[in-house]
Design an enzyme around this catalytic site. Sequence first.
Site, mmCIF file in Angstrom:
data_model
loop_
_atom_site.group_PDB
_atom_site.id
_atom_site.type_symbol
_atom_site.label_atom_id
_atom_site.label_comp_id
_atom_site.label_asym_id
_atom_site.label_seq_id
_atom_site.Cartn_x
_atom_site.Cartn_y
_atom_site.Cartn_z
ATOM 1 N N CYS A 243 -88.815 -38.122 29.813
ATOM 2 C CA CYS A 243 -88.099 -37.882 31.061
ATOM 3 C C CYS A 243 -88.865 -36.836 31.864
ATOM 4 O O CYS A 243 -89.806 -36.230 31.389
ATOM 5 C CB CYS A 243 -86.690 -37.390 30.772
ATOM 6 S SG CYS A 243 -85.756 -38.472 29.668
ATOM 7 N N ARG B 90 -92.620 -40.626 34.529
ATOM 8 C CA ARG B 90 -92.163 -40.217 33.196
ATOM 9 C C ARG B 90 -90.808 -40.815 32.838
ATOM 10 O O ARG B 90 -90.401 -40.786 31.676
ATOM 11 C CB ARG B 90 -92.070 -38.692 33.119
ATOM 12 C CG ARG B 90 -93.386 -37.971 33.258
ATOM 13 C CD ARG B 90 -93.190 -36.475 33.133
ATOM 14 N NE ARG B 90 -92.748 -36.112 31.801
ATOM 15 C CZ ARG B 90 -93.540 -35.655 30.843
ATOM 16 N NH1 ARG B 90 -94.824 -35.522 31.072
ATOM 17 N NH2 ARG B 90 -93.067 -35.341 29.662
ATOM 18 N N TRP C 63 -85.462 -41.322 31.239
ATOM 19 C CA TRP C 63 -85.793 -42.513 30.470
ATOM 20 C C TRP C 63 -84.813 -42.534 29.314
ATOM 21 O O TRP C 63 -84.839 -41.660 28.454
ATOM 22 C CB TRP C 63 -87.237 -42.462 29.978
ATOM 23 C CG TRP C 63 -87.702 -43.729 29.325
ATOM 24 C CD1 TRP C 63 -88.233 -44.817 29.933
ATOM 25 C CD2 TRP C 63 -87.694 -44.014 27.915
ATOM 26 N NE1 TRP C 63 -88.553 -45.775 29.004
ATOM 27 C CE2 TRP C 63 -88.231 -45.311 27.751
ATOM 28 C CE3 TRP C 63 -87.279 -43.323 26.775
ATOM 29 C CZ2 TRP C 63 -88.369 -45.920 26.511
ATOM 30 C CZ3 TRP C 63 -87.414 -43.923 25.538
ATOM 31 C CH2 TRP C 63 -87.953 -45.205 25.423
ATOM 32 N N ASN D 126 -85.137 -33.082 28.174
ATOM 33 C CA ASN D 126 -86.039 -34.117 27.655
ATOM 34 C C ASN D 126 -86.021 -34.049 26.134
ATOM 35 O O ASN D 126 -85.933 -32.959 25.564
ATOM 36 C CB ASN D 126 -87.482 -33.882 28.115
ATOM 37 C CG ASN D 126 -87.663 -34.084 29.594
ATOM 38 O OD1 ASN D 126 -86.762 -34.534 30.283
ATOM 39 N ND2 ASN D 126 -88.851 -33.775 30.094
ATOM 40 N N GLY D 127 -86.158 -35.202 25.480
ATOM 41 C CA GLY D 127 -86.231 -35.202 24.023
ATOM 42 C C GLY D 127 -84.990 -35.796 23.376
ATOM 43 O O GLY D 127 -84.138 -36.390 24.051
ATOM 44 N N GLU E 22 -105.979 -54.495 23.369
ATOM 45 C CA GLU E 22 -105.682 -53.719 24.574
ATOM 46 C C GLU E 22 -105.385 -54.634 25.760
ATOM 47 O O GLU E 22 -104.469 -54.374 26.552
ATOM 48 C CB GLU E 22 -106.851 -52.780 24.887
ATOM 49 C CG GLU E 22 -106.693 -51.946 26.146
ATOM 50 C CD GLU E 22 -105.521 -50.985 26.114
ATOM 51 O OE1 GLU E 22 -105.180 -50.448 27.184
ATOM 52 O OE2 GLU E 22 -104.917 -50.774 25.039
ATOM 53 N N LYS F 128 -101.796 -54.664 27.803
ATOM 54 C CA LYS F 128 -101.663 -54.474 29.248
ATOM 55 C C LYS F 128 -100.829 -55.588 29.865
ATOM 56 O O LYS F 128 -99.977 -55.349 30.713
ATOM 57 C CB LYS F 128 -103.041 -54.419 29.929
ATOM 58 C CG LYS F 128 -103.859 -53.207 29.615
ATOM 59 C CD LYS F 128 -103.403 -51.942 30.321
ATOM 60 C CE LYS F 128 -102.549 -51.037 29.483
ATOM 61 N NZ LYS F 128 -103.023 -50.483 28.285
ATOM 62 N N GLU G 280 -97.170 -55.074 28.904
ATOM 63 C CA GLU G 280 -96.565 -53.876 29.489
ATOM 64 C C GLU G 280 -96.120 -54.081 30.936
ATOM 65 O O GLU G 280 -95.027 -53.646 31.312
ATOM 66 C CB GLU G 280 -97.573 -52.714 29.458
ATOM 67 C CG GLU G 280 -97.748 -52.075 28.098
ATOM 68 C CD GLU G 280 -98.752 -50.941 28.142
ATOM 69 O OE1 GLU G 280 -98.466 -49.885 27.553
ATOM 70 O OE2 GLU G 280 -99.820 -51.102 28.767
ATOM 71 N N HIS H 74 -105.995 -68.788 10.914
ATOM 72 C CA HIS H 74 -105.042 -68.380 9.883
ATOM 73 C C HIS H 74 -103.622 -68.272 10.445
ATOM 74 O O HIS H 74 -102.841 -67.429 9.987
ATOM 75 C CB HIS H 74 -105.485 -67.067 9.244
ATOM 76 C CG HIS H 74 -106.793 -67.172 8.534
ATOM 77 N ND1 HIS H 74 -106.911 -67.576 7.213
ATOM 78 C CD2 HIS H 74 -108.061 -66.972 8.971
ATOM 79 C CE1 HIS H 74 -108.181 -67.599 6.866
ATOM 80 N NE2 HIS H 74 -108.903 -67.230 7.913
ATOM 81 N N LYS I 240 -94.381 -42.753 30.575
ATOM 82 C CA LYS I 240 -95.786 -42.405 30.409
ATOM 83 C C LYS I 240 -96.050 -41.608 29.139
ATOM 84 O O LYS I 240 -96.927 -41.929 28.363
ATOM 85 C CB LYS I 240 -96.253 -41.609 31.627
ATOM 86 C CG LYS I 240 -97.741 -41.282 31.618
ATOM 87 C CD LYS I 240 -98.554 -42.539 31.743
ATOM 88 C CE LYS I 240 -100.029 -42.293 31.609
ATOM 89 N NZ LYS I 240 -100.775 -43.552 31.535
#
Length: 614
Positions: free
Chosen positions: A2, A27, A75, A101-102, A487, A491, A494, A510, A609
């Site tokens: 947050c 954030r 968040w 936050n947390g 990666e 992306k 996301e 496989h 983030k």
Amino acid sequence: MCGIVAYIGKKEAYPILINGLKRLEYRGYDSAGVAMLNAKNELNVYKTKGKVSDLVSFASGKDISGNIGIAHTRWATHGEPNDINAHPHLSRSGNLALIHNGIIENYLTIKKELENRGYKFKSSTDTEVLVNLIEEVQLTQNVDLFEATRIALNHVNGAYAIVLIEKGHPDTLIAARKGSPMVIGIGKGEYFIASDATPIVGQTSQVVYIENEEVVKVKLGEDLKLKTIDDVEMTPYIQELQLNLESIEKGGFEHFMLKEIYEQPTTVRDTMRGRLHPESGTIRLGGIFDYEKKILNARNIIIVACGTSWHAGLVGSYLIELYAGIRVKVEYASEFRYRTPVIFPDDVVIAISQSGETADTLAAIEIAKEKGATVLGICNVIGSSISRATDAGIYTHAGPEIGVASTKAFTAQVAVLTMMAIHLAELNGHLPKSRVAELIHELDLIPEKIQTTLERSTIVKEIAEEMKECHNAIYLGRLQNFPVALEGALKLKEISYIHAEGYPAAEMKHGPIALIDKDMPVIFIATNKSTYEKVVSNVQEVKARHGKIISVVTEGDVLVKEMSDYVIEIPDTECTYAPLLATIPLQLLAYYIAVKRGCNVDQPRNLAKSVTVE
């Protein structure tokens, strides 16, 4: 995850708080809120589900006066994102407002005890529990808010960064942190508090980074008062803020993510500047100079990271083993912290994090330190928790990364790990000096080749148009290109919300080959000369099953190009440097697909983030 911003001074607080929230919205953006104490000693709280713009609309026409205030963009962790669960939260009396936050891990136990004492709760959050715990301590022990906060936090398990405002005290803010970052900006007759430095840029250059389990009293006309939760007085260490306003603006780009993709020629060059010396064929990494012998003599190098940083660590493991001949293990920090990892005192642990605040990575560092290992850090934020918790390390110098989906941080991390691999080979003689010089010379050309890659990636928009309606995608690569496949898939997931998976190309047979049909795009990273023929065979297998083939190849490629529906060419370079180039078009592909699907590129749903909670 947050965002926190607070102000106390002579100016009107509200415009400063809103501007700070807009800079911090990367954030967290599920809900937002503010609390201001006006001249009549009225504590006005406005909060709403949605973005900061929704909060501005909600507060329009209301009393937003006051020279002291706190603000938050959320968040969601405890409780769904709605108006009630949004911060700030008030205590039962309405005298205290708190932003947080947390995660408070034992909040249910505390909540039950407070309920037994007659407290009733309006929200589903751990934050409302915390503000009432602090008020309960304040009332029962007859202490001021600073002392009540310190005492209360001794009963709290978990992570937090908090700021409190109190009726009747228009000259004071109380803040504290553990696990979640917090910085205080010191101006002329004013103070700023934030979860990172972005809201403070342009306001002051003097900052204090609050350490774990510290509580601070910010009072106008007085110096900062700092204590640990164990009641030990601390002396604030004032630092110069190394961030500029221009670096956190879009600079004419439609989105931060696109700006940051196009910054990579510069950020990779900045990361190598002063470290890479092609004229002498040497590399100097001052941040780890005193630990070079430990690294060379390490029983194991263990890389711990999460998400994109974990992918960078995987690339690094290939390079360090290949060039320096040192065994490397790469671990998810989130798993590492809950296992019983076998770590020896002669191991070296490398923690990688863009923000330097990743909770799981910080926990992994603590475990490694307890076992006696040497711990090094690779991160992007000067003064961050990881930079302070590690024995030594290397900054990536990528500059602020605002887009939630990491781009330039990845290539900067890979650049650092590449330099480290070559430097270790230089030190232990695993490669001849002539080969080291060749590698250094070619690495020096990479920023220019990234620029060329960007210029050649115009076809990506056409590919994005083709892929925008797909529901799944497979990314395939071998050796150091396998992390690039991971990666690239990450992306796409996301920011476009398309399901995608990355695999080593040989693993396709496989299991994943069962998924391939005419509607399945398969993206090959086919630049590795040593396994080129093997990749050609994989492409043929996909083609035989009518999959859509999109290939990233080295310029001049013939075989893969002929078999592919779409081809993106990158400049020729060392095979091991391909991740620094091949990643670029995959970032652009995810970006343009997301734009065409109408997604919020910089603030994808459910993501934030800096992951400062588990």
